[in-house]
Design a protein around this motif. Sequence first.
Motif, PDB file in Angstrom:
ATOM      1  N   ALA A  73     -10.355   7.177  -5.167  1.00  0.00           N
ATOM      2  CA  ALA A  73      -8.997   7.298  -5.718  1.00  0.00           C
ATOM      3  C   ALA A  73      -8.554   8.757  -5.747  1.00  0.00           C
ATOM      4  N   SER A  74      -9.478   9.660  -6.035  1.00  0.00           N
ATOM      5  CA  SER A  74      -9.131  11.087  -6.097  1.00  0.00           C
ATOM      6  C   SER A  74      -8.700  11.632  -4.742  1.00  0.00           C
ATOM      7  N   ASP A  75      -9.098  10.960  -3.654  1.00  0.00           N
ATOM      8  CA  ASP A  75      -8.675  11.372  -2.311  1.00  0.00           C
ATOM      9  C   ASP A  75      -7.299  10.824  -1.951  1.00  0.00           C
ATOM     10  N   ALA A  76      -6.844   9.829  -2.714  1.00  0.00           N
ATOM     11  CA  ALA A  76      -5.592   9.134  -2.377  1.00  0.00           C
ATOM     12  C   ALA A  76      -4.425   9.542  -3.265  1.00  0.00           C
ATOM     13  N   VAL A  77      -4.684   9.777  -4.551  1.00  0.00           N
ATOM     14  CA  VAL A  77      -3.605  10.050  -5.502  1.00  0.00           C
ATOM     15  C   VAL A  77      -2.984  11.416  -5.219  1.00  0.00           C
ATOM     16  N   ILE A  78      -1.674  11.435  -5.162  1.00  0.00           N
ATOM     17  CA  ILE A  78      -0.913  12.644  -4.828  1.00  0.00           C
ATOM     18  C   ILE A  78      -0.497  13.366  -6.100  1.00  0.00           C
ATOM     19  N   ARG A  79      -0.632  14.667  -6.096  1.00  0.00           N
ATOM     20  CA  ARG A  79      -0.315  15.471  -7.279  1.00  0.00           C
ATOM     21  C   ARG A  79       1.143  15.317  -7.683  1.00  0.00           C
ATOM     22  N   ILE A  80       1.395  15.378  -8.972  1.00  0.00           N
ATOM     23  CA  ILE A  80       2.762  15.243  -9.491  1.00  0.00           C
ATOM     24  C   ILE A  80       3.554  16.538  -9.327  1.00  0.00           C
ATOM     25  N   THR A  95       9.165  12.797  -9.906  1.00  0.00           N
ATOM     26  CA  THR A  95       9.499  11.811 -10.940  1.00  0.00           C
ATOM     27  C   THR A  95       8.886  10.454 -10.592  1.00  0.00           C
ATOM     28  N   ARG A  96       7.694  10.504 -10.028  1.00  0.00           N
ATOM     29  CA  ARG A  96       6.940   9.306  -9.662  1.00  0.00           C
ATOM     30  C   ARG A  96       5.473   9.698  -9.567  1.00  0.00           C
ATOM     31  N   ILE A  97       4.627   8.708  -9.532  1.00  0.00           N
ATOM     32  CA  ILE A  97       3.225   8.948  -9.213  1.00  0.00           C
ATOM     33  C   ILE A  97       2.890   8.067  -8.027  1.00  0.00           C
ATOM     34  N   SER A  98       2.082   8.579  -7.109  1.00  0.00           N
ATOM     35  CA  SER A  98       1.888   7.867  -5.850  1.00  0.00           C
ATOM     36  C   SER A  98       0.491   8.085  -5.293  1.00  0.00           C
ATOM     37  N   ALA A  99       0.146   7.239  -4.330  1.00  0.00           N
ATOM     38  CA  ALA A  99      -1.146   7.355  -3.652  1.00  0.00           C
ATOM     39  C   ALA A  99      -0.998   6.879  -2.218  1.00  0.00           C
ATOM     40  N   ASN A 100      -1.717   7.537  -1.322  1.00  0.00           N
ATOM     41  CA  ASN A 100      -1.746   7.139   0.081  1.00  0.00           C
ATOM     42  C   ASN A 100      -3.154   6.661   0.404  1.00  0.00           C
ATOM     43  N   GLY A 105      -6.594   9.224   3.445  1.00  0.00           N
ATOM     44  CA  GLY A 105      -5.989   9.440   2.136  1.00  0.00           C
ATOM     45  C   GLY A 105      -4.758  10.316   2.210  1.00  0.00           C
ATOM     46  N   ARG A 106      -4.563  11.111   1.173  1.00  0.00           N
ATOM     47  CA  ARG A 106      -3.353  11.935   1.105  1.00  0.00           C
ATOM     48  C   ARG A 106      -3.351  13.088   2.104  1.00  0.00           C
ATOM     49  N   LYS A 107      -4.495  13.370   2.751  1.00  0.00           N
ATOM     50  CA  LYS A 107      -4.574  14.497   3.678  1.00  0.00           C
ATOM     51  C   LYS A 107      -3.775  14.274   4.953  1.00  0.00           C
ATOM     52  N   PHE A 114      -1.571   2.390   3.519  1.00  0.00           N
ATOM     53  CA  PHE A 114      -0.793   1.699   2.489  1.00  0.00           C
ATOM     54  C   PHE A 114      -0.451   2.707   1.409  1.00  0.00           C
ATOM     55  N   TYR A 115       0.842   2.951   1.242  1.00  0.00           N
ATOM     56  CA  TYR A 115       1.325   3.950   0.283  1.00  0.00           C
ATOM     57  C   TYR A 115       1.991   3.215  -0.874  1.00  0.00           C
ATOM     58  N   ILE A 116       1.630   3.602  -2.089  1.00  0.00           N
ATOM     59  CA  ILE A 116       2.229   2.977  -3.264  1.00  0.00           C
ATOM     60  C   ILE A 116       2.746   4.051  -4.202  1.00  0.00           C
ATOM     61  N   GLN A 117       3.915   3.827  -4.762  1.00  0.00           N
ATOM     62  CA  GLN A 117       4.445   4.751  -5.755  1.00  0.00           C
ATOM     63  C   GLN A 117       5.086   3.979  -6.898  1.00  0.00           C
ATOM     64  N   MET A 118       5.039   4.585  -8.063  1.00  0.00           N
ATOM     65  CA  MET A 118       5.609   3.980  -9.267  1.00  0.00           C
ATOM     66  C   MET A 118       6.454   5.025  -9.967  1.00  0.00           C
ATOM     67  N   ASP A 119       7.645   4.607 -10.403  1.00  0.00           N
ATOM     68  CA  ASP A 119       8.512   5.506 -11.150  1.00  0.00           C
ATOM     69  C   ASP A 119       9.142   4.740 -12.302  1.00  0.00           C
ATOM     70  N   ALA A 120      10.241   5.225 -12.813  1.00  0.00           N
ATOM     71  CA  ALA A 120      10.860   4.582 -13.976  1.00  0.00           C
ATOM     72  C   ALA A 120      11.573   3.286 -13.625  1.00  0.00           C
ATOM     73  N   ASP A 121      11.817   3.045 -12.340  1.00  0.00           N
ATOM     74  CA  ASP A 121      12.644   1.909 -11.933  1.00  0.00           C
ATOM     75  C   ASP A 121      11.928   0.830 -11.139  1.00  0.00           C
ATOM     76  N   GLN A 122      10.927   1.212 -10.345  1.00  0.00           N
ATOM     77  CA  GLN A 122      10.338   0.219  -9.461  1.00  0.00           C
ATOM     78  C   GLN A 122       8.940   0.620  -9.002  1.00  0.00           C
ATOM     79  N   ILE A 123       8.284  -0.346  -8.387  1.00  0.00           N
ATOM     80  CA  ILE A 123       6.994  -0.137  -7.735  1.00  0.00           C
ATOM     81  C   ILE A 123       7.255  -0.241  -6.239  1.00  0.00           C
ATOM     82  N   GLY A 124       7.107   0.845  -5.533  1.00  0.00           N
ATOM     83  CA  GLY A 124       7.381   0.860  -4.104  1.00  0.00           C
ATOM     84  C   GLY A 124       6.106   0.779  -3.289  1.00  0.00           C
TER      85      GLY A 124
END
Length: 234
Positions: A73-80, A95-100, A105-107, A114-124
Motif C-alpha cells: 500500500a505504501s508503494d501505491a498511496v499518493i501523497r496529499i 483535496t482527495r486521497i488516492s492510490a495507483n 504503483g505510484r512511480k 487501477f487508480y482509486i481516489q476519494m474526496d468529499a463528493d465521490q469515490i472515483g
Amino acid sequence: MFCSFGYQYQSRMTYFQPAFVKFFKDLNDNNHKEWFDANKKIYEHSIKLPFQKFVEELISRIQQKDPEVLIKASDAVIRIYNDVRFSKDKTPYKTRISANISKYGRKDKSYPGFYIQMDADQIGMFGGVYMAEPSMIQSIRKEIAAAPKEFKAAYTNADFVKKFGAIKGEVQKRVPKEWMDLAKIEPLIANKQFYYQASLPIDQLYRPDLMEQVFNYFEAGMKVNEFLKRAWSN
C-alpha cells in the motif's frame, strides 16, 4: 474469513467514518498550511490510516487476479501534498486521497493499472492508459491492429459497459496513414489515451460492502487492462 486461495481477508467492515468527508469539505475551504497543521492528527487517523488499510486489502485481492502486482500500500498511496513548484495552482494540498495500483504503483502512472481516489463528493475509479509516451501509444496501436476483434470484445464486454460505459481519451486529429483503413473499423486506434472511469456516490463510503463494490469495478476492467499491458511486453 478465508478465500479459496487460502488468504485471509477482513470480514465485511466499515473502513471510514464521517470525519473523512468532513475533513475534505473543510480542506476545500481552508487549503493552507496553518489549517492543515492544526488538523493533521485528524488527517493521520481518519483519512491516511483507514485509506492505507483499505488499499492494503484491495491490493491483496487484486494480487489473486494479477500476480504481477507485488507492491505494498505504501508503494501505491499518493501523497496529499501538492508539488507547487511548476504549477499555476499554488494550493499546498490535494483535496482527495488516492492510490495507483499496478506493477509499478505510484512511480509510473502510464502503465495500465487501477487508480482509486476519494474526496468529499465521490469515490472515483479509473483504469487503462492515461499518460503514455508516443512510443507506447504506437505499441498499443500495433496490438490493436494485430487483434482488433479481441480488443473490441474486451471493451464491449457487458460488465465493462455497465460499469464504465466506454474507453475514453484524447483523439489524434490526423490519423497516421498506416492506421487509416483500420480506423474505419476500430476508431479507437486514433486515440492518444485509452482510459475508463466510473464513480460511486460518497455515501457508499460507509457501507460494509464497499470493498466488494470497488473490487467488482477492478474485475470489470481487467480484460481491457490485460490487452493494453501487452504493448509493454513487446
